[in-house]
Design a protein around this motif. Structure first.
Motif, mmCIF file in Angstrom:
data_model
loop_
_atom_site.group_PDB
_atom_site.id
_atom_site.type_symbol
_atom_site.label_atom_id
_atom_site.label_comp_id
_atom_site.label_asym_id
_atom_site.label_seq_id
_atom_site.Cartn_x
_atom_site.Cartn_y
_atom_site.Cartn_z
ATOM 1 N N LYS A 80 0.817 -1.221 0.000
ATOM 2 C CA LYS A 80 0.000 0.000 0.000
ATOM 3 C C LYS A 80 0.851 1.272 0.000
ATOM 4 O O LYS A 80 0.358 2.341 -0.333
ATOM 5 C CB LYS A 80 -0.961 0.011 1.179
ATOM 6 C CG LYS A 80 -0.318 0.144 2.540
ATOM 7 C CD LYS A 80 -1.382 0.161 3.627
ATOM 8 C CE LYS A 80 -0.765 0.368 4.987
ATOM 9 N NZ LYS A 80 -1.803 0.451 6.023
ATOM 10 N N TYR A 81 2.128 1.159 0.344
ATOM 11 C CA TYR A 81 3.007 2.324 0.356
ATOM 12 C C TYR A 81 3.752 2.539 -0.960
ATOM 13 O O TYR A 81 4.368 3.585 -1.158
ATOM 14 C CB TYR A 81 4.031 2.211 1.492
ATOM 15 C CG TYR A 81 3.393 2.186 2.857
ATOM 16 C CD1 TYR A 81 2.634 3.270 3.310
ATOM 17 C CD2 TYR A 81 3.535 1.096 3.688
ATOM 18 C CE1 TYR A 81 2.035 3.244 4.556
ATOM 19 C CE2 TYR A 81 2.947 1.066 4.940
ATOM 20 C CZ TYR A 81 2.197 2.145 5.369
ATOM 21 O OH TYR A 81 1.613 2.121 6.610
ATOM 22 N N ILE A 82 3.690 1.573 -1.864
ATOM 23 C CA ILE A 82 4.435 1.680 -3.121
ATOM 24 C C ILE A 82 4.006 2.897 -3.947
ATOM 25 O O ILE A 82 4.867 3.634 -4.430
ATOM 26 C CB ILE A 82 4.367 0.367 -3.933
ATOM 27 C CG1 ILE A 82 5.092 -0.752 -3.169
ATOM 28 C CG2 ILE A 82 4.972 0.547 -5.324
ATOM 29 C CD1 ILE A 82 4.960 -2.122 -3.789
ATOM 30 N N PRO A 83 2.712 3.161 -4.140
ATOM 31 C CA PRO A 83 2.344 4.363 -4.910
ATOM 32 C C PRO A 83 2.848 5.660 -4.288
ATOM 33 O O PRO A 83 3.277 6.569 -4.996
ATOM 34 C CB PRO A 83 0.811 4.317 -4.938
ATOM 35 C CG PRO A 83 0.472 2.882 -4.744
ATOM 36 C CD PRO A 83 1.535 2.351 -3.826
ATOM 37 N N MET A 84 2.838 5.742 -2.952
ATOM 38 C CA MET A 84 3.323 6.940 -2.285
ATOM 39 C C MET A 84 4.839 7.091 -2.488
ATOM 40 O O MET A 84 5.328 8.201 -2.742
ATOM 41 C CB MET A 84 2.990 6.885 -0.795
ATOM 42 C CG MET A 84 3.269 8.169 -0.079
ATOM 43 S SD MET A 84 2.702 8.264 1.638
ATOM 44 C CE MET A 84 2.582 6.607 2.189
ATOM 45 N N ILE A 85 5.550 6.000 -2.396
ATOM 46 C CA ILE A 85 7.000 6.034 -2.612
ATOM 47 C C ILE A 85 7.299 6.413 -4.054
ATOM 48 O O ILE A 85 8.183 7.234 -4.327
ATOM 49 C CB ILE A 85 7.632 4.679 -2.240
ATOM 50 C CG1 ILE A 85 7.539 4.460 -0.729
ATOM 51 C CG2 ILE A 85 9.077 4.593 -2.718
ATOM 52 C CD1 ILE A 85 7.863 3.051 -0.279
ATOM 53 N N ASN A 86 6.557 5.822 -4.993
ATOM 54 C CA ASN A 86 6.748 6.158 -6.405
ATOM 55 C C ASN A 86 6.423 7.629 -6.664
ATOM 56 O O ASN A 86 7.101 8.278 -7.458
ATOM 57 C CB ASN A 86 5.898 5.262 -7.300
ATOM 58 C CG ASN A 86 6.612 3.996 -7.694
ATOM 59 O OD1 ASN A 86 7.761 3.774 -7.324
ATOM 60 N ND2 ASN A 86 5.940 3.158 -8.445
#
Length: 97
Positions: A35-41
């Protein structure tokens, strides 16, 4: 996809590819929740686009700084969205209905 591509600077499309690969690497490393991948990207996209914008623009006045920041943020969000869109296209194409 054409709608998104129309707003992304052509030289920054490669950043979407980099973000896609970064997302895949994070997913396989299993150290960070999906769930944090889009925010990191998104954050990585803004930083990478910021580096690009600062390398091609002159920023001497407050207006130029604001324009460069706006461009970096919007382009970063767009390329992050594009990488997520590509990821979803790949996932959906593998499904059978």
């Amino acid at each position: 996809m054409e709608e998104i591509i129309n707003y992304v600077k052509p030289e920054l499309v490669v950043v979407a590819v980099v973000l896609y690969l970064l997302g895949q690497w994070i997913k396989q490393s299993q150290t960070i929740k999906d769930k944090y991948i889009p925010m990191i990207n998104g954050a990585a996209g803004i930083v990478l686009c910021g580096v690009y914008v600062m390398s091609v623009c002159e920023v001497h006045t407050l207006q130029q700084i604001a324009t460069a920041a706006f461009t970096a943020i919007t382009q970063g969000i767009l390329v992050a969205g594009l990488s997520t869109y590509v990821n979803q296209l790949i996932k959906q194409s593998g499904k059978t209905e």
